[in-house]
Design an enzyme around this catalytic site. Structure first.
Site, short mmCIF file in Angstrom:
data_model
loop_
_atom_site.label_atom_id
_atom_site.label_comp_id
_atom_site.label_asym_id
_atom_site.label_seq_id
_atom_site.Cartn_x
_atom_site.Cartn_y
_atom_site.Cartn_z
N SER A 156 0.84 -1.19 0.00
CA SER A 156 0.00 0.00 0.00
C SER A 156 0.88 1.25 0.00
O SER A 156 1.63 1.47 -0.94
CB SER A 156 -0.96 -0.05 1.19
OG SER A 156 -2.02 0.86 1.03
N ASP A 208 -5.99 -3.50 -2.07
CA ASP A 208 -4.88 -3.18 -1.17
C ASP A 208 -4.24 -4.42 -0.53
O ASP A 208 -4.91 -5.22 0.11
CB ASP A 208 -5.43 -2.26 -0.07
CG ASP A 208 -4.35 -1.58 0.73
OD1 ASP A 208 -3.42 -2.26 1.18
OD2 ASP A 208 -4.46 -0.36 0.93
#
Length: 282
Positions: free
Chosen positions: A43, A190
């Site tokens: 991320s 993510d």
């Protein structure tokens, strides 16, 4: 020969800034983590990792990356990653099933986001403009939305047609906040929804330093200490925001208004952890 890995965890806009401030401060203290043999990015960490690997070739060093975080944000709406959003992300993980099945439930919810997927990739391109993967090893994590399968993108994926910017966009696709990202005929969200740092990708490395803006885990098995133990490393250090940093970062990690404060507090905190990190980065 000692092999060293730098693991960069997720943490939103302020996580990027805090990581860059910390890394810049450590380098100023004589502990340069950018020479890692492996960089793992999840991320926010996928953005920072890509910048570390690619920006120096274009003349931007850590000091320049840090300075970029101090610039006033562009006017526009602020995304939110607050308690309400987090509460909506929890239910898929409470139902029965293994970790992959739970992530697939979240993936189905994420797939319903109405946002423009390609527009989101272009936003990431404004930060990480590179299609080509760096020569030095970089691993970027994501979760396949359709199946919940944990996915690692690297230079081999680039050879197979996955541009670096698209892998980073996939790793940063926070469910319910932004749309999933298409890579080929699959969609990704993510990588932090497998683990906020995915430290176990550093298995086999001797020295491991983990920089984790959001150290909490979904389970004991995916916690940073448990994953670090499985790497078999000889020396390690884990750096997370201290109390002052948490205050400076604020409650919404996607708020650009706190970016400069997060960068400055990372720079400040580097002085406190430099000795401990240096011992792990022998």
């Amino acid at each position: 020969m000692t092999r060293r890995a730098l693991v960069l965890g997720g943490g939103g806009i302020t996580g990027i800034a805090w990581e860059l401030g910390l890394l810049h401060g450590l380098a100023r203290a004589g502990v340069d983590l950018t020479d890692a043999d492996l960089v793992v990015g999840t991320s926010a960490g996928s953005i920072v990792g890509s910048l570390l690997r690619c920006a120096p070739a274009e003349g931007t060093d850590l000091a320049g990356l840090y300075d970029s975080q101090l610039e006033p944000p562009e006017p526009g709406p602020t995304a939110r990653m607050g308690p309400g959003t987090i509460a909506r992300l929890v239910p898929p993980f409470l139902l029965p099933g293994d970790a992959e099945r739970k992530r697939a439930r979240l993936g189905r919810k994420a797939m319903r986001h109405p946002g423009d997927r390609e527009e989101r990739v272009e936003v990431i391109r404004g930060i990480v403009p590179w299609e080509e993967w760096p020569e030095r090893e970089l691993k970027i994590t994501a979760v396949e939305a359709e199946t919940g399968r944990f996915t690692v993108f690297d230079r081999a994926a680039g050879v197979n047609g996955v541009p670096l910017v698209r892998a980073v966009a996939a790793s940063c696709a926070v469910p319910l906040v932004w749309p999933t990202v298409a890579v080929g005929d699959r969609h990704y969200l993510d990588g932090g929804f497998r683990s906020t740092a995915n430290v176990d990708l550093a298995t086999g490395y001797d020295d491991v330093v983990v920089v984790a803006p959001l150290p909490r885990a979904f389970s004991r098995a995916t916690s940073i200490p448990a994953q670090l133990a499985r790497t078999g490393c000889t020396r390690s250090a884990v750096v997370v925001p201290d109390a002052q940093a948490l205050s400076d970062i604020g409650r919404n990690v996607l708020d650009f208004a706190h970016r400069a404060d997060a960068a400055r507090t990372g720079l400040r905190q580097a002085a406190d952890v430099a000795e401990r990190v240096a011992a792990a980065w022998a």
